[in-house]
Design an enzyme around this catalytic site. Sequence first.
Site, PDB file in Angstrom:
ATOM      1  CG  ASP A 166     -29.785 -36.920  -8.498  1.00 37.23           C
ATOM      2  OD1 ASP A 166     -29.360 -37.506  -9.494  1.00 37.23           O
ATOM      3  OD2 ASP A 166     -29.565 -35.715  -8.254  1.00 37.23           O
ATOM      4  CB  CYS A 208     -14.165 -33.934 -25.585  1.00 36.68           C
ATOM      5  SG  CYS A 208     -15.362 -33.780 -24.245  1.00 36.68           S
ATOM      6  CB  CYS A 225     -16.888 -26.237  -7.987  1.00 34.53           C
ATOM      7  SG  CYS A 225     -15.577 -25.643  -9.081  1.00 34.53           S
TER       8      CYS A 225
HETATM    9  S1  SF4 Z   1     -14.044 -28.409 -21.618  1.00 33.26           S
HETATM   10 FE1  SF4 Z   1     -13.885 -30.600 -21.130  1.00 33.26          FE
HETATM   11  S2  SF4 Z   1     -15.937 -31.400 -21.408  1.00 33.26           S
HETATM   12 FE2  SF4 Z   1     -15.878 -29.416 -22.486  1.00 33.26          FE
HETATM   13  S3  SF4 Z   1     -15.299 -29.944 -24.616  1.00 33.26           S
HETATM   14 FE3  SF4 Z   1     -13.414 -29.471 -23.499  1.00 33.26          FE
HETATM   15  S4  SF4 Z   1     -12.678 -31.501 -22.796  1.00 33.26           S
HETATM   16 FE4  SF4 Z   1     -14.851 -31.737 -23.342  1.00 33.26          FE
END
Ligand code: SF4
Length: 359
Positions: free
Chosen positions: A142, A196, A249
């Site tokens: 970072d 995802c 968060c």
């Molecule tokens: S919560 Fe969001 S980042 Fe996690 S699998 Fe579902 S869409 Fe993907």
Amino acid sequence: MSTHSQPDYAALASDIKRWARELGFAEAGISGVTLGQDEQHLQSWLKDGYHGEMEYMARHGNRRSRPDELEPGTQRVISVRMDYMPPGTQHAWDVLGDAEAGYVARYALGRDYHKLMRNRLQKLAERIRGSIGDFGYRAYVDSAPVLEKALARNAGLGWIGKHTVLINRQAGSYFFLGELYTNLPLPIDVAASAHCGTCRKCIDICPTQAIVGPYRLDARRCISYLTIELKGSIPEELRAPMGNRIFGCDDCQLICPWNKFAQDATEPDFAPRHSLDGAKLVELFGWSEAEFLQRTEGMAIRRTGYEGWLRNIAVALGNAPPSVEVLSALQARADHPSEIVREHVAWALTRQQAAASAA
Ligand code: SF4
């Protein structure tokens, strides 16, 4: 960067990954330096103004997405990850459900990771030098304009989820990233594929609807940005949805199904300090500036500054259930020298008084 003789780069790459694990990294991977699509994604994100006051995101031209322009001679990037979720930490949902407690993002509960990870990356470089002699490198955590998630994805460490955080199939997303830019022509790993699917839990749960679409985060609405990066007044319409989150968060990560595979941190430095994994808001609001500076020494929480700390807790107290204790804690800060603190305390007092008269 200096020149070097010709070692067996395939053998060196597997040594590097082993040494990285020995140094406490969960995993290491190697990528090239081409980030064309990610560069376009960054440019369109900046064009939309989603970076808010984070001017540094726009400041470095294309160096962020072109490692060989940031550090001339770079051919490969060794990305590493280190798990940060401290074992034995108070359960995140329990703290989020206790409106009298302050929620601190789980990555920030212990010692700041930057120095620790940079030292380990330095040690990794020294091991490489011990094996092949001098070589060119630079370590980043970072500390410079680096598109670290895209590089880590290309190095096979995970995919960028719809919440824009990197996810690893075996380890979820509670980890830090670091990079060693190098001139060594190491073999490149296979980029991670995305998993995802049709899930959108992170988008739906975000308290401030900061994930405006898959893979698109409006940082100006993100509670991490509001409580850490933003220096001024928090937009009023976002204060109530912040709930009791006083530094960062984690909701989008907590809800992510892949975090059932999350690994505990092995690094004792990441253990929570000063019971910050579930401390009461009134107690934290009572810290003097000297206490804040002393108790947050060496921690990421320092970054928000004392004024930001009081501002954030004032918002959370405004969202807390009405009580005499909360009211008097707020009243004690009503004449604070900082206009920002005073304004947020006034907002919180109005909320408290309205809630008390409605009860
Ligand atoms: S919560 Fe969001 S980042 Fe996690 S699998 Fe579902 S869409 Fe993907």
